[in-house]
Design a protein around this motif. Structure first.
Motif, PDB file in Angstrom:
ATOM      1  N   MET A 170       0.822  -1.199   0.000  1.00  0.00           N
ATOM      2  CA  MET A 170       0.000   0.000   0.000  1.00  0.00           C
ATOM      3  C   MET A 170       0.867   1.265   0.000  1.00  0.00           C
ATOM      4  O   MET A 170       0.589   2.226  -0.711  1.00  0.00           O
ATOM      5  CB  MET A 170      -0.919   0.024   1.222  1.00  0.00           C
ATOM      6  CG  MET A 170      -2.316   0.435   0.839  1.00  0.00           C
ATOM      7  SD  MET A 170      -3.602  -0.500   1.674  1.00  0.00           S
ATOM      8  CE  MET A 170      -3.693   0.309   3.261  1.00  0.00           C
ATOM      9  N   GLY A 190       3.697   1.354  -1.207  1.00  0.00           N
ATOM     10  CA  GLY A 190       4.304   1.377  -2.537  1.00  0.00           C
ATOM     11  C   GLY A 190       3.457   2.183  -3.503  1.00  0.00           C
ATOM     12  O   GLY A 190       3.968   3.041  -4.223  1.00  0.00           O
ATOM     13  N   VAL A 191       2.139   1.925  -3.524  1.00  0.00           N
ATOM     14  CA  VAL A 191       1.237   2.668  -4.394  1.00  0.00           C
ATOM     15  C   VAL A 191       1.250   4.147  -4.045  1.00  0.00           C
ATOM     16  O   VAL A 191       1.305   5.025  -4.912  1.00  0.00           O
ATOM     17  CB  VAL A 191      -0.193   2.118  -4.258  1.00  0.00           C
ATOM     18  CG1 VAL A 191      -1.065   2.708  -5.328  1.00  0.00           C
ATOM     19  CG2 VAL A 191      -0.209   0.626  -4.305  1.00  0.00           C
ATOM     20  N   THR A 238       4.391   5.680  -5.289  1.00  0.00           N
ATOM     21  CA  THR A 238       4.405   5.782  -6.751  1.00  0.00           C
ATOM     22  C   THR A 238       3.630   7.007  -7.221  1.00  0.00           C
ATOM     23  O   THR A 238       4.111   7.800  -8.037  1.00  0.00           O
ATOM     24  CB  THR A 238       3.785   4.517  -7.377  1.00  0.00           C
ATOM     25  OG1 THR A 238       4.365   3.381  -6.760  1.00  0.00           O
ATOM     26  CG2 THR A 238       4.016   4.492  -8.863  1.00  0.00           C
ATOM     27  N   ILE A 239       2.407   7.153  -6.695  1.00  0.00           N
ATOM     28  CA  ILE A 239       1.579   8.268  -7.151  1.00  0.00           C
ATOM     29  C   ILE A 239       2.155   9.596  -6.667  1.00  0.00           C
ATOM     30  O   ILE A 239       2.110  10.608  -7.364  1.00  0.00           O
ATOM     31  CB  ILE A 239       0.110   8.081  -6.695  1.00  0.00           C
ATOM     32  CG1 ILE A 239      -0.842   8.970  -7.525  1.00  0.00           C
ATOM     33  CG2 ILE A 239      -0.101   8.411  -5.256  1.00  0.00           C
ATOM     34  CD1 ILE A 239      -1.583   8.220  -8.553  1.00  0.00           C
ATOM     35  N   ILE A 244      -6.221   5.658 -13.281  1.00  0.00           N
ATOM     36  CA  ILE A 244      -5.804   5.546 -11.879  1.00  0.00           C
ATOM     37  C   ILE A 244      -6.872   4.834 -11.065  1.00  0.00           C
ATOM     38  O   ILE A 244      -6.568   3.992 -10.221  1.00  0.00           O
ATOM     39  CB  ILE A 244      -5.521   6.958 -11.307  1.00  0.00           C
ATOM     40  CG1 ILE A 244      -4.232   7.508 -11.924  1.00  0.00           C
ATOM     41  CG2 ILE A 244      -5.410   6.937  -9.799  1.00  0.00           C
ATOM     42  CD1 ILE A 244      -3.938   8.938 -11.579  1.00  0.00           C
ATOM     43  N   THR A 264      -6.841   0.941 -11.196  1.00  0.00           N
ATOM     44  CA  THR A 264      -5.826   0.127 -10.526  1.00  0.00           C
ATOM     45  C   THR A 264      -6.458  -0.589  -9.341  1.00  0.00           C
ATOM     46  O   THR A 264      -7.391  -0.069  -8.728  1.00  0.00           O
ATOM     47  CB  THR A 264      -4.660   0.987 -10.004  1.00  0.00           C
ATOM     48  OG1 THR A 264      -5.205   2.000  -9.180  1.00  0.00           O
ATOM     49  CG2 THR A 264      -3.874   1.600 -11.116  1.00  0.00           C
ATOM     50  N   ALA A 311      -5.338  -0.962  -6.476  1.00  0.00           N
ATOM     51  CA  ALA A 311      -5.022  -0.323  -5.197  1.00  0.00           C
ATOM     52  C   ALA A 311      -6.219   0.497  -4.716  1.00  0.00           C
ATOM     53  O   ALA A 311      -6.980   1.010  -5.515  1.00  0.00           O
ATOM     54  CB  ALA A 311      -3.807   0.579  -5.357  1.00  0.00           C
ATOM     55  N   LEU A 333      -4.604   6.425  -3.035  1.00  0.00           N
ATOM     56  CA  LEU A 333      -4.108   7.197  -4.181  1.00  0.00           C
ATOM     57  C   LEU A 333      -4.437   8.678  -4.002  1.00  0.00           C
ATOM     58  O   LEU A 333      -3.622   9.553  -4.301  1.00  0.00           O
ATOM     59  CB  LEU A 333      -4.735   6.668  -5.469  1.00  0.00           C
ATOM     60  CG  LEU A 333      -4.369   5.218  -5.785  1.00  0.00           C
ATOM     61  CD1 LEU A 333      -5.260   4.665  -6.883  1.00  0.00           C
ATOM     62  CD2 LEU A 333      -2.923   5.145  -6.217  1.00  0.00           C
TER      63      LEU A 333
END
Lengths: 253, 222
Positions: free
Chosen positions: B1, B3-4, B7-8, B84, B87, B89, B94
């Motif tokens: 989580m 990680g997402v 990334t964003i 987005i 995804t 996630a 996000l």
């Protein structure tokens, strides 16, 4: 509860209740005005201006109550996708905004002789003003999209988010010790005011409550008609398109 | 989580850096608008110093509000937002990442510029640390609450004006406690209760705003 989520069934009950609400509201209004303006005593300190209370306090209670009802309707719309909840919220919004406005204006008129000013940035007054802005924001957002059905969910979400303001209004006079007095109606050990005044206040609360609910029902009837019209027109358009396609095919043939 | 989230955050920060004029414009607004007040209320140092915390806070509110369209509008227009949401996630995470990137791109520069505004407006010296700390605690809430407003108005007519109507009333509590903290510090009282309120608002919006914004985004991309 879900039994009444059927708009047609709900409307049948509401239509039957409407004349009763209007009649009861009218009778209570006459009784409340008599009790408030003639039969109840003047305040020993505020003299005759205390009578503004009989409009100010019911309007304040109902403005918050209507917002809460709007949020509940919106929440039920978001959770169970009942269109009725959303329609109810839309019907209630302008009525609640009007009540909120009445509360603020009567408060200003009352404030001038008793506090010496129309407006102060007291916590209670400010949070009530935010409530009016939330009503405005809700109505603006609900009507801000070219496709009218797109506005339902954002407006419902806003109504639910804005509910954080209701406890702020309620407790503002306890948390922040400012100019607006604390509640005498919901005070510990019962209401601390003259029984004659309390009677007038209760009569006016009932009158405004019934009349505002009746107005919301009338507005709900209008909202439902709009939805039906839109659906009918949508169907008609599709029908037109279909016939046009047929004609088009015939001519090309 | 996480990680997402990272990334964003990285993606949005990269976009912010590539379009750094947007940030510069908001900062320019912050400074230019502050320069109007000496003309409006008169250049008397006493008057200006008295109202300086309020001016800085109000302008920070307006600057954040003006930059809110950066959050979702562009992604919504070019379709990235739809991808987005597709995804696996969780969308609130996000949204949290995008709000964090927005705060780094708007809130942090505002905090960095606040001392300059303090000098322009003759702010009392003892007030600086409290003003900065208050902004650091308050501006993340502004980004988070603003994300809800930005998501709700996606696709609306006159979205910018509508957003102001929705978001500014919800910003008022942050403004109140941010300014009262500085006033308390100048008057020699404890700033603790005001900061506790600001922290409470931040925690509440951290928990609730991503959920509300995510629901609004889902409705917008449907």
């Amino acid at each position: 509860m879900h039994r009444f989520a059927n708009p047609a069934r709900f409307m049948r009950v509401a239509e039957r209740l409407l004349p009763w609400f209007l009649g009861l509201g009218g009778i209570l209004l006459l009784a409340g005005l008599y009790q408030g303006l003639i039969a109840s005593p003047a305040d020993y300190q505020q003299h005759e201006t205390v009578r503004i209370m009989y409009l100010h306090v019911p309007a304040a209670i109902l403005a918050q109550g209507f917002y809460f009802g709007m949020a509940l309707g919106s929440a039920s719309f978001l959770i169970w996708k009942h269109p009725l909840g959303d329609l109810m919220a839309r019907a209630m919004a302008p009525v609640g905004a009007a009540l909120c406005f009445i509360c603020l204006v009567t408060g200003a008129i009352w404030g001038k002789p008793t506090w010496g000013t129309y407006w102060v940035w007291d916590a209670r007054l400010t949070s009530m003003l935010i409530l009016l802005f939330l009503y405005f924001g809700y109505m603006a957002l609900a009507n801000a999209f070219d496709d009218p059905s797109r506005g339902h969910k954002p407006a419902a979400l806003l109504a639910v988010v804005g509910v954080v303001n209701i406890p702020v209004i309620k407790f503002s006079v306890y948390f922040f010790n400012t100019l607006h007095q604390k509640s005498t109606l919901f005070a510990e050990g019962g209401p601390s005011m003259d029984p004659d005044m309390l009677l007038a206040l209760m009569l006016m609360l009932g009158a405004l409550g019934f009349l505002a609910t009746a107005m919301a029902i009338i507005r709900l009837r209008g909202e439902m008609t709009v939805v039906k019209l839109r659906a009918a027109r949508h169907g008609l358009n599709r029908h037109d398109d279909a016939t046009q396609d047929v004609k088009h095919e015939e001519t090309t043939r | 989580m996480t990680g997402v989230f990272l990334t964003i955050l990285k993606r949005d920060l990269l976009l912010t850096i590539r379009q750094s004029t947007d940030v510069a414009l908001v900062m320019a607004f912050f400074v230019v608008a502050a320069a109007l007040f000496p003309f409006g209320v008169g250049p008397g140092p006493e008057t200006l110093g008295r109202i300086a915390p309020g001016i800085v806070w109000v302008l920070a509110l307006l600057a954040v509000m003006l930059s809110l369209d950066r959050l979702f509008q562009q992604d919504w227009e070019d379709g990235a937002l739809e991808l987005i949401t597709l995804t696996p996630a969780p969308l609130p995470i996000l949204v949290l990442g995008k709000a964090a990137a927005h705060w780094i791109g708007t809130g942090l520069p505002l905090i960095a510029l606040a001392p300059l505004l303090g000098i322009m407006l003759n702010l009392t010296e003892t007030a600086y640390p409290i003003l900065i700390a208050g902004l650091a605690l308050g501006t993340p809430s502004l980004s988070l609450i603003g994300a809800v407003g930005a998501a709700l108005t996606l696709g609306a007519r006159r979205a910018g004006l509508l957003m102001a109507l929705l978001v500014l009333p919800l910003y008022i509590p942050v403004l109140i406690f941010g300014v009262t903290a500085v006033d308390a510090a100048v008057a020699g009282f404890s700033v603790r209760p005001h900061f506790l309120y600001l922290g409470a608002i931040l925690l509440a919006s951290l928990a609730l705003a991503p959920l509300a914004a995510a629901a609004a985004i889902r409705n917008a991309v449907e």
